[in-house]
Motif scaffolding. Sequence first.
Motif, short mmCIF file in Angstrom:
data_model
loop_
_atom_site.label_atom_id
_atom_site.label_comp_id
_atom_site.label_asym_id
_atom_site.label_seq_id
_atom_site.Cartn_x
_atom_site.Cartn_y
_atom_site.Cartn_z
N UNK A 1 -7.67 -16.80 19.79
CA UNK A 1 -7.16 -17.20 18.48
C UNK A 1 -6.60 -15.95 17.83
N UNK A 2 -5.40 -16.03 17.31
CA UNK A 2 -4.87 -14.85 16.65
C UNK A 2 -4.36 -15.20 15.27
N UNK A 3 -4.37 -14.20 14.43
CA UNK A 3 -3.94 -14.38 13.05
C UNK A 3 -3.29 -13.07 12.64
N UNK A 4 -2.16 -13.17 11.94
CA UNK A 4 -1.52 -11.92 11.56
C UNK A 4 -1.14 -11.93 10.09
N UNK A 5 -1.00 -10.74 9.53
CA UNK A 5 -0.62 -10.60 8.14
C UNK A 5 0.31 -9.42 8.00
N UNK A 6 1.21 -9.52 7.00
CA UNK A 6 2.21 -8.46 6.83
C UNK A 6 1.79 -7.50 5.72
N UNK A 7 2.20 -6.26 5.89
CA UNK A 7 1.91 -5.26 4.88
C UNK A 7 3.17 -4.42 4.65
N UNK A 8 3.42 -4.12 3.37
CA UNK A 8 4.56 -3.27 3.04
C UNK A 8 4.04 -1.91 2.59
N UNK A 9 4.46 -0.88 3.27
CA UNK A 9 4.01 0.47 2.92
C UNK A 9 5.16 1.22 2.26
N UNK A 10 4.86 1.79 1.08
CA UNK A 10 5.92 2.51 0.36
C UNK A 10 5.69 4.00 0.41
N UNK B 1 0.85 -1.19 0.00
CA UNK B 1 0.00 0.00 0.00
C UNK B 1 0.88 1.23 0.00
N UNK B 2 0.30 2.33 -0.45
CA UNK B 2 1.05 3.59 -0.40
C UNK B 2 0.81 4.23 0.96
N UNK B 3 1.79 4.97 1.41
CA UNK B 3 1.65 5.63 2.70
C UNK B 3 0.45 6.58 2.68
N UNK B 4 -0.38 6.47 3.67
CA UNK B 4 -1.54 7.33 3.75
C UNK B 4 -2.81 6.74 3.14
N UNK B 5 -2.65 5.63 2.41
CA UNK B 5 -3.81 4.98 1.80
C UNK B 5 -4.71 4.37 2.87
N UNK B 6 -6.01 4.32 2.53
CA UNK B 6 -6.93 3.61 3.42
C UNK B 6 -7.08 2.19 2.90
N UNK B 7 -6.75 1.21 3.72
CA UNK B 7 -6.81 -0.18 3.28
C UNK B 7 -7.94 -0.91 3.99
N UNK B 8 -8.42 -1.97 3.33
CA UNK B 8 -9.49 -2.77 3.92
C UNK B 8 -8.90 -4.06 4.48
N UNK B 9 -9.21 -4.34 5.72
CA UNK B 9 -8.79 -5.59 6.36
C UNK B 9 -10.02 -6.48 6.44
N UNK B 10 -9.89 -7.73 5.96
CA UNK B 10 -11.02 -8.66 6.00
C UNK B 10 -10.65 -9.87 6.83
N UNK B 11 -11.59 -10.35 7.59
CA UNK B 11 -11.28 -11.53 8.41
C UNK B 11 -12.50 -12.42 8.55
N UNK B 12 -12.19 -13.66 8.84
CA UNK B 12 -13.23 -14.69 8.96
C UNK B 12 -12.75 -15.67 10.02
N UNK C 1 -11.68 -0.66 7.91
CA UNK C 1 -10.69 0.11 7.17
C UNK C 1 -9.71 0.75 8.12
N UNK C 2 -8.48 0.85 7.65
CA UNK C 2 -7.46 1.47 8.48
C UNK C 2 -6.48 2.20 7.56
N UNK C 3 -5.86 3.26 8.07
CA UNK C 3 -4.92 4.01 7.25
C UNK C 3 -3.53 3.37 7.33
N UNK C 4 -2.94 3.12 6.15
CA UNK C 4 -1.61 2.51 6.12
C UNK C 4 -0.57 3.56 6.45
N UNK C 5 0.13 3.37 7.55
CA UNK C 5 1.11 4.37 7.96
C UNK C 5 2.54 3.87 7.83
N UNK C 6 2.75 2.59 8.15
CA UNK C 6 4.11 2.06 8.08
C UNK C 6 4.07 0.57 7.78
N UNK C 7 5.20 0.04 7.28
CA UNK C 7 5.28 -1.40 7.03
C UNK C 7 5.23 -2.14 8.35
N UNK C 8 4.66 -3.33 8.32
CA UNK C 8 4.62 -4.09 9.56
C UNK C 8 3.55 -5.15 9.55
#
Lengths: 266, 106
Positions: free
Chosen positions: B97-106, B12-23, B76-83
């Motif tokens: 129960x936990x689940x995690x996913x990585x995101x790279x912010x440019x 994602x680009x820095x400042x973008x609003x991203x959608x997180x989906x979970x089940x 939805x959450x704003x992408x601020x940094x990679x992590x």
Amino acid sequence: MKIRQLLLALTGTIAVAGLGLGFVVSQTTSAKAEGIRSGYTYATKETQGLQDDEMSNPGYLWVDTGEDLWSKAEGDAGKSCNDCHGDAADSMKKAGVSYPKYKDDIGKMQNIEQRINQCRTDNMKAKAWKWESNQLLSMTTYVRNQSTGMPVSVAVDGPAKPFFEKGKAFFNQRRGLLDMACKHCHEDNAGNLIRANVLSQGQINGFPVYRLKWGKVGSSHRRFRGCNKQVRAKPFKNGSDEYVNLELYVAWRGRGLPVETPAVRN
Amino acid sequence: MASARLKVPKKAKKGDIITVKSLIKHKMETGQRKGKDGKPIPRMIIKNVTATYNGAEVFSADWAPAVSANPFLSFKVRATESGTIELKWTDDNGKVVSQSAKITVQ
């Protein structure tokens, strides 16, 4: 054929893009010409949207569990599915469209659930999974999911012929206190209302299906049992010869429909 | 055993609003039904779901018995940094129960 695959790929892309709700691209172009309709076309837009997006389709939770079980070694032989079959994406690619199949060694039809359990008892020397158990449902869903989008084509000639005829007879046979056959709802009145529900053609291309009523995934035999109970007939056992033959006939009725496992229905 | 799914855009680009989906697979027993023996089935629901973005809480919800079985959640959450974005579901038994996913912010 090519156009259809393209269409399917297109539907996939749209769904992933998260716009699945607004688009209902026909998945059944060729089957539609013969008047065969998937249960998908009877579902509401909301239910269709739930099915289209892999992230919102709860059936994929069972696909995930099946994927885990695929490479889990069990039984005295110490083998997992993966040890013999390798990657399911390749080896199980066509399994979903061709079952139930005639098997020489047992002299009758066999469906995917029974095939999985035979593999477990004969090759893995493990205990067979119970019908409708979490494991068997997950594995069946996972295996059939590999064929998603491919047209159903079961063999009904040759040795399968007598079993096909039995299934057809079952479909047309009146039963229960209400004295109704499968065909009275699903052939003569498909599309009409039964009280507040729309009757579908009773196609099983999406099975094992995530049913909102059940809150979980269920097999076609569970659905058959439900139908039989509703006409006040005594249901047969899951995995009985009667239901496997019926499964063959019903699969043939929906020939050409794309496999939708795991589909979402109300 | 995987009983939860989480999807976050990989980039994602820095400042973008991203959608997180979970089940998540959960029976979400309301506590208002009776079993075959006539006795109430005890309540067993996911009572809290919390999302963290690189350790900082960005989303949290207390769920009630009206939430469906195998609930889907999207926000939805704003992408601020990679992590890492991590979701934690806690049910009435205290099971997490936990689940995690990585995101790279440019």
